[in-house]
Design a protein around this motif. Structure first.
Motif, PDB file in Angstrom:
ATOM      1  N   TYR A  11       0.869  -1.178   0.000  1.00  0.00           N
ATOM      2  CA  TYR A  11       0.000   0.000   0.000  1.00  0.00           C
ATOM      3  C   TYR A  11       0.904   1.224   0.000  1.00  0.00           C
ATOM      4  O   TYR A  11       1.654   1.434   0.959  1.00  0.00           O
ATOM      5  CB  TYR A  11      -0.883   0.013   1.253  1.00  0.00           C
ATOM      6  CG  TYR A  11      -1.907  -1.102   1.296  1.00  0.00           C
ATOM      7  CD1 TYR A  11      -3.020  -1.094   0.461  1.00  0.00           C
ATOM      8  CD2 TYR A  11      -1.772  -2.155   2.194  1.00  0.00           C
ATOM      9  CE1 TYR A  11      -3.967  -2.098   0.512  1.00  0.00           C
ATOM     10  CE2 TYR A  11      -2.719  -3.166   2.254  1.00  0.00           C
ATOM     11  CZ  TYR A  11      -3.812  -3.134   1.406  1.00  0.00           C
ATOM     12  OH  TYR A  11      -4.738  -4.128   1.460  1.00  0.00           O
ATOM     13  N   ALA A  16       2.600  -5.087   2.508  1.00  0.00           N
ATOM     14  CA  ALA A  16       1.640  -5.735   3.411  1.00  0.00           C
ATOM     15  C   ALA A  16       1.747  -7.254   3.282  1.00  0.00           C
ATOM     16  O   ALA A  16       1.531  -7.984   4.242  1.00  0.00           O
ATOM     17  CB  ALA A  16       0.212  -5.283   3.094  1.00  0.00           C
ATOM     18  N   PRO A  35      -1.609 -13.356  13.175  1.00  0.00           N
ATOM     19  CA  PRO A  35      -2.140 -12.301  14.034  1.00  0.00           C
ATOM     20  C   PRO A  35      -2.713 -11.143  13.215  1.00  0.00           C
ATOM     21  O   PRO A  35      -2.443 -11.027  12.023  1.00  0.00           O
ATOM     22  CB  PRO A  35      -0.922 -11.854  14.843  1.00  0.00           C
ATOM     23  CG  PRO A  35       0.257 -12.301  14.065  1.00  0.00           C
ATOM     24  CD  PRO A  35      -0.159 -13.501  13.284  1.00  0.00           C
ATOM     25  N   SER A  36      -3.471 -10.322  13.886  1.00  0.00           N
ATOM     26  CA  SER A  36      -4.094  -9.172  13.252  1.00  0.00           C
ATOM     27  C   SER A  36      -3.037  -8.284  12.616  1.00  0.00           C
ATOM     28  O   SER A  36      -1.982  -8.051  13.195  1.00  0.00           O
ATOM     29  CB  SER A  36      -4.888  -8.408  14.313  1.00  0.00           C
ATOM     30  OG  SER A  36      -5.424  -7.253  13.751  1.00  0.00           O
ATOM     31  N   GLY A  37      -3.301  -7.849  11.415  1.00  0.00           N
ATOM     32  CA  GLY A  37      -2.391  -6.927  10.738  1.00  0.00           C
ATOM     33  C   GLY A  37      -1.275  -7.593   9.956  1.00  0.00           C
ATOM     34  O   GLY A  37      -0.429  -6.916   9.392  1.00  0.00           O
ATOM     35  N   CYS A  38      -1.272  -8.926   9.898  1.00  0.00           N
ATOM     36  CA  CYS A  38      -0.152  -9.614   9.228  1.00  0.00           C
ATOM     37  C   CYS A  38      -0.339  -9.695   7.716  1.00  0.00           C
ATOM     38  O   CYS A  38       0.564 -10.157   7.013  1.00  0.00           O
ATOM     39  CB  CYS A  38       0.060 -11.006   9.815  1.00  0.00           C
ATOM     40  SG  CYS A  38      -1.165 -12.221   9.303  1.00  0.00           S
ATOM     41  N   GLY A  39      -1.496  -9.268   7.208  1.00  0.00           N
ATOM     42  CA  GLY A  39      -1.678  -9.232   5.757  1.00  0.00           C
ATOM     43  C   GLY A  39      -2.679 -10.241   5.211  1.00  0.00           C
ATOM     44  O   GLY A  39      -2.793 -10.404   3.991  1.00  0.00           O
ATOM     45  N   LYS A  40      -3.439 -10.884   6.085  1.00  0.00           N
ATOM     46  CA  LYS A  40      -4.368 -11.936   5.655  1.00  0.00           C
ATOM     47  C   LYS A  40      -5.457 -11.408   4.728  1.00  0.00           C
ATOM     48  O   LYS A  40      -5.696 -11.956   3.655  1.00  0.00           O
ATOM     49  CB  LYS A  40      -5.040 -12.601   6.874  1.00  0.00           C
ATOM     50  CG  LYS A  40      -4.095 -13.191   7.880  1.00  0.00           C
ATOM     51  CD  LYS A  40      -4.841 -13.822   9.029  1.00  0.00           C
ATOM     52  CE  LYS A  40      -5.699 -12.840   9.830  1.00  0.00           C
ATOM     53  NZ  LYS A  40      -4.904 -11.826  10.559  1.00  0.00           N
ATOM     54  N   SER A  41      -6.125 -10.334   5.167  1.00  0.00           N
ATOM     55  CA  SER A  41      -7.220  -9.794   4.353  1.00  0.00           C
ATOM     56  C   SER A  41      -6.695  -9.264   3.027  1.00  0.00           C
ATOM     57  O   SER A  41      -7.325  -9.422   1.985  1.00  0.00           O
ATOM     58  CB  SER A  41      -7.961  -8.686   5.102  1.00  0.00           C
ATOM     59  OG  SER A  41      -8.618  -9.225   6.229  1.00  0.00           O
ATOM     60  N   THR A  42      -5.522  -8.659   3.093  1.00  0.00           N
ATOM     61  CA  THR A  42      -4.903  -8.135   1.870  1.00  0.00           C
ATOM     62  C   THR A  42      -4.684  -9.264   0.868  1.00  0.00           C
ATOM     63  O   THR A  42      -4.994  -9.135  -0.321  1.00  0.00           O
ATOM     64  CB  THR A  42      -3.561  -7.446   2.220  1.00  0.00           C
ATOM     65  OG1 THR A  42      -3.831  -6.393   3.146  1.00  0.00           O
ATOM     66  CG2 THR A  42      -2.890  -6.890   0.987  1.00  0.00           C
TER      67      THR A  42
HETATM   68  P1  ADP Z   1      -5.043  -8.759   8.604  1.00  0.00           P
HETATM   69  O1  ADP Z   1      -6.214  -9.071   7.744  1.00  0.00           O
HETATM   70  O2  ADP Z   1      -4.058  -9.885   8.737  1.00  0.00           O
HETATM   71  O3  ADP Z   1      -5.424  -8.218   9.949  1.00  0.00           O
HETATM   72  P2  ADP Z   1      -4.551  -6.664   6.657  1.00  0.00           P
HETATM   73  O4  ADP Z   1      -4.314  -7.407   5.400  1.00  0.00           O
HETATM   74  O5  ADP Z   1      -5.887  -6.051   6.821  1.00  0.00           O
HETATM   75  O6  ADP Z   1      -4.184  -7.590   7.893  1.00  0.00           O
HETATM   76  O7  ADP Z   1      -3.463  -5.526   6.785  1.00  0.00           O
HETATM   77  C1  ADP Z   1      -2.095  -5.755   6.575  1.00  0.00           C
HETATM   78  C2  ADP Z   1      -1.353  -4.423   6.659  1.00  0.00           C
HETATM   79  O8  ADP Z   1      -1.725  -3.583   5.571  1.00  0.00           O
HETATM   80  C3  ADP Z   1      -1.642  -3.639   7.911  1.00  0.00           C
HETATM   81  O9  ADP Z   1      -0.466  -3.001   8.309  1.00  0.00           O
HETATM   82  C4  ADP Z   1      -2.676  -2.619   7.459  1.00  0.00           C
HETATM   83  O10 ADP Z   1      -2.603  -1.462   8.223  1.00  0.00           O
HETATM   84  C5  ADP Z   1      -2.289  -2.373   6.033  1.00  0.00           C
HETATM   85  N1  ADP Z   1      -3.446  -2.051   5.186  1.00  0.00           N
HETATM   86  C6  ADP Z   1      -4.540  -2.825   5.000  1.00  0.00           C
HETATM   87  N2  ADP Z   1      -5.415  -2.260   4.149  1.00  0.00           N
HETATM   88  C7  ADP Z   1      -4.853  -1.074   3.796  1.00  0.00           C
HETATM   89  C8  ADP Z   1      -5.263  -0.006   2.927  1.00  0.00           C
HETATM   90  N3  ADP Z   1      -6.419  -0.063   2.258  1.00  0.00           N
HETATM   91  N4  ADP Z   1      -4.436   1.043   2.803  1.00  0.00           N
HETATM   92  C9  ADP Z   1      -3.257   1.099   3.474  1.00  0.00           C
HETATM   93  N5  ADP Z   1      -2.815   0.124   4.280  1.00  0.00           N
HETATM   94  C10 ADP Z   1      -3.589  -0.938   4.455  1.00  0.00           C
END
Ligand code: ADP
Ligand code: MG
Length: 335
Positions: A11, A16, A35-42
């Motif tokens: 991003y 990410a 863990p939360s924030g590790c990039g799973k949703s991304t």
């Molecule tokens: P998870 O699903 O594992 O909790 P995310 O994939 O949501 O993690 O996020 C991974 C990293 O990317 C985090 O540091 C988050 O802050 C960042 N991030 C997620 N979505 C965005 C976005 N739309 N813009 C900027 N940074 C993002």
């Protein structure tokens, strides 16, 4: 089959996901756990076509998906909170994709899907009248309605309370197997991952640190951080591990091991070989609904959790032979 090869996603220049490679074979359920924030949703959003990878390749049956827009991938994405259309009945929510496609026999197919998720007869209800668990079932039925070749689940049960989550996890496992749906699920909750998946991908700080069959990953966490994240209570280094190997169960008193996945080869050292007793002192006894947990202090090792059966009478301060809850003890630093 879904395949990710060396996929990276950033991003605004901030990485990410870094160099992720994994496969989801047809009909299997793969969980990405981290863990939360590790990039799973991304990662999941990139598979869905909602994020563009900055490097690597996402493919389906060998074909690159790079230029394929989300709605042409044939995937379904379901979130933690289901995101139902609140003004539409359950039946219309479930049948939404079918009607968009002008599919035949929508009503019957909706009924079948509702039966599959255990919500027969709920068709006329509005989402606002359902419990959280029921709403997630409707969301699942809606995702399955389109007969996706890949189902993407983002923390599907995390919004539910513990008891319901456990029940729905078991149901979801059965539903996915019955429908034969190829599924990639991401979650921060190890119980959810263990309940749903065949294969586990462990992620940390944007990188995949371990993957394999659930049982293998559980039995042999790649490092201490992974072990702790998988729910291990205590991590011993190789030297200390050699001294507790083979000792499972409070001798004399029954000890119930919840899992017996400790499969590291014994390495007798300094007199503490496999099967030998280790003296320990009971520090604390904690009753949980299904077991008595005993904390044993062992000289040279520290405090170790043991799980005694509810009938075992173990007093604080009592000297016991060490009962290691092997399922919660990671042995590391060995080759
Ligand atoms: P998870 O699903 O594992 O909790 P995310 O994939 O949501 O993690 O996020 C991974 C990293 O990317 C985090 O540091 C988050 O802050 C960042 N991030 C997620 N979505 C965005 C976005 N739309 N813009 C900027 N940074 C993002
Ligand atoms: Mg997330």
């Amino acid at each position: 089959m879904l395949s990710l090869e060396d996929v990276s996603i950033s991003y605004d220049g901030t990485p990410a996901v870094v160099g992720a490679s994994l496969e989801v074979p047809d009909g299997s359920v793969v969980a990405v756990l981290g863990p939360s924030g590790c990039g799973k949703s991304t990662l999941l959003r990139a598979v869905a076509g909602l994020e563009r990878p900055t490097g690597g390749r996402i493919g389906w049956d060998g074909a690159d998906l790079a230029g394929v827009p989300t709605h042409k991938r044939g995937f379904a994405l379901m979130f933690q909170d289901g995101q139902l259309f609140t003004h539409l009945t359950v039946a219309r929510n479930v049948g939404y994709a079918l009607r968009l496609r002008r599919a035949p026999d929508v009503a019957q197919r909706v009924e079948r899907l509702l039966a599959l998720v255990g919500l027969e007869g709920y068709g006329a209800r509005l989402p606002g009248t359902l419990s959280g668990g029921e709403r997630q079932r409707v969301a699942l039925a809606r995702s399955l309605a389109a007969e996706p070749r890949l189902l993407l689940l983002d923390e599907p049960l995390s919004a539910l309370d513990a008891g319901l989550r456990e029940r729905l996890a078991a149901d979801l496992h059965d539903i996915l197997r019955e429908a034969g749906t190829t599924t990639l699920v991401v979650t921060h909750d190890q119980e959810e991952a263990f309940a749903l998946a065949d294969r586990l991908v462990v992620m940390r700080e944007g990188r995949i640190v371990q993957q394999g069959d659930i049982a293998d990953v559980w039995a042999r966490p790649v490092d201490a951080q992974t072990a702790l994240f998988l729910g291990y209570a205590r991590v011993l280094d190789g030297a200390a591990a050699a001294r507790v190997l083979g000792v499972v169960g409070l001798e004399g008193d029954a000890v119930a091991l919840r899992r017996s996945a400790l499969t590291v080869a014994p390495e007798p050292a300094g007199g503490g070989g496999p099967g030998s007793d280790l003296a320990g002192t009971v520090r604390a006894v904690r009753a949980t609904p299904d077991a008595i947990r005993v904390v044993v202090a062992v000289p040279g090792i520290g405090e170790v959790d043991a799980l005694a059966s509810p009938s075992a009478r173990t007093a604080v301060g009592q000297q016991v032979a060490l009962g290691v809850d092997a399922s919660r003890l990671a042995v590391l630093g060995r080759t």
